[in-house]
Design a protein around this motif. Sequence first.
Motif: not given
Lengths: 332, 332
Positions: A203-204, A178-180, A189-191, A193-196
């Motif tokens: 990711x929530x 979970x990210x705010x 960016x995290x979303x 990165x997780x995809x790529x």
Amino acid sequence: MENKEPLIITDKDDMRRWSRSARAQGKIVGFVPTMGYLHEGHLSLVQECKQHSDLTVVSIYVNPGQFSPNEDLSTYPLDFIGDINKLKNKAGGVDVVFHPKDLYDYGKYDGVVNARSNGLEEGKVVSCVENSGQGHETWVRVQKLEKGLCGSSRPVFFKGVATIVTKLFNLVEPDVAVFGKKDYQQWRIIERMVRDLDFGIKIIGAELLRDPDGLAKSSRNVHLSPEQRKKLISYWDSASQTWSMELNLQATSISESLFHARTAAQKGQVVCRELKDLVIKTIHEAGGKVDYAEIVDQESLEVLDEIKSPAVFCIAVWFGNVRLLDNVEIAV
Amino acid sequence: MENKEPLIITDKDDMRRWSRSARAQGKIVGFVPTMGYLHEGHLSLVQECKQHSDLTVVSIYVNPGQFSPNEDLSTYPLDFIGDINKLKNKAGGVDVVFHPKDLYDYGKYDGVVNARSNGLEEGKVVSCVENSGQGHETWVRVQKLEKGLCGSSRPVFFKGVATIVTKLFNLVEPDVAVFGKKDYQQWRIIERMVRDLDFGIKIIGAELLRDPDGLAKSSRNVHLSPEQRKKLISYWDSASQTWSMELNLQATSISESLFHARTAAQKGQVVCRELKDLVIKTIHEAGGKVDYAEIVDQESLEVLDEIKSPAVFCIAVWFGNVRLLDNVEIAV
């Protein structure tokens, strides 16, 4: 379970062992990475995490890799005992607090490699980790989304964030993280990165939390004096010939002006330049120094001229030596 | 088990599901990433992998991310059916062949992000993936080790390798992965990346394999004619007044000269300049064009002037339009 004592893990291998054991038992592991000095905003991330997992891991680690040598790493607030108590009492307990000492210390001093770190590439942005010469040299970059917004004024920030989150993902091995949305660009960016990079992690994005006066919750708010949030000032009203009082918005001018812009946009004022000018002017008059104020596409973070698709108004403002982030999503 | 039919997995989620299920049963999952067109060298990696694992996954995927637009992606040799047969018959069988279609295709066409990819940063090196505009924008870089040697002439190569290996690690989730020391710099980069990003994976470097004539095994060797390896030439020997035959080393001059240099170093000739000059001269006379010839530290890949610690002589040579890699470790 309320008031549960979390298991505190400091060792990398112990962390991974715990997680693999939990997974082997069919548990869904949820993860909330933090830099500590927890506030209600973080605790709401923990609550969100619990909706999606059986077991919850919170990491508390101030990541030197996302600070430039000239940034506020040394004054970043710390309160580990207070954090544990908050997690125990306010968030209804978590299962694990992962609190590693130094995630860039690989044990072996590698003289040859370190000798080379003096000869950094031209135009290369340097983080506190590169400066400390621990031999760490692998960085994850999300090349387009890391540009602009916070990336413009904090050149090492997102490569530091993407890299530490990769490290933490590899150590905690969660199913959900979970990210705010307070850190909107970071979340996107995290979303991406997780995809790529094909991480097997969901990711929530959790909604931004505000204090009652509207200020977005942040660990850095502790550095603001009450007067820097807002203050009452008295003045001589020559019309009524009496002393009068007025609420002088300071840091709270950020959220006030963003809400105002959102309302204006929803009423049809979709030219970004005009919306931004209004916000910048309001904050400037309240004593703030705007680092950036941009209206961008919610997914690509592309700067918009007009709001035609789901947008987000992102802003960073200095009040004194405190840099505050805020954003509002605008659906038109 | 001999002649075992491997399970062929093409879907990302299926791959991860298989791996997690194997792990849940307590199996150690070993992984050998390849670009296919398998030869004895790859099969030796599979054998090595089996020493360290219960189940073996081999990936066959030609990674566009490690090719520049001007490199040989389109002519890279492919033989999927042949590869499966080799894995079945020669390597004693593997459990899974992971053969994804396109690891950079994320399903959704994202127009806004792609529009930005035209405005690439100045001085930015472009890979076939960035050129194809699939929205992929996350890259893993091992900043020091990726410089020099192959990194000098192939600027996108190692960022492509580090990124695809990260993706494959996240999809296959192995316990152990095997890389060939034939690609020495690649092996060291992956080792460093795994350390720096805290992957829970053990990396094993497997020894380089050679053909009987000494040429290091490579998928690209298929492009060499027999004459480009070595050929017999006849000449008139004026001393003996007869026709004579001589073996004219061509591509095999690479390993011959490296072995010679290693012997010389072990006999006390430790000045790198002299060792390199000899190798370059020999290969040049055999018709090869040396891309680079460097003697470097085995771990840091720092260029050495004198061999005082464990070193490796790394070389890349063009014969015709085929680029060949070789190396020998030198312990003094």
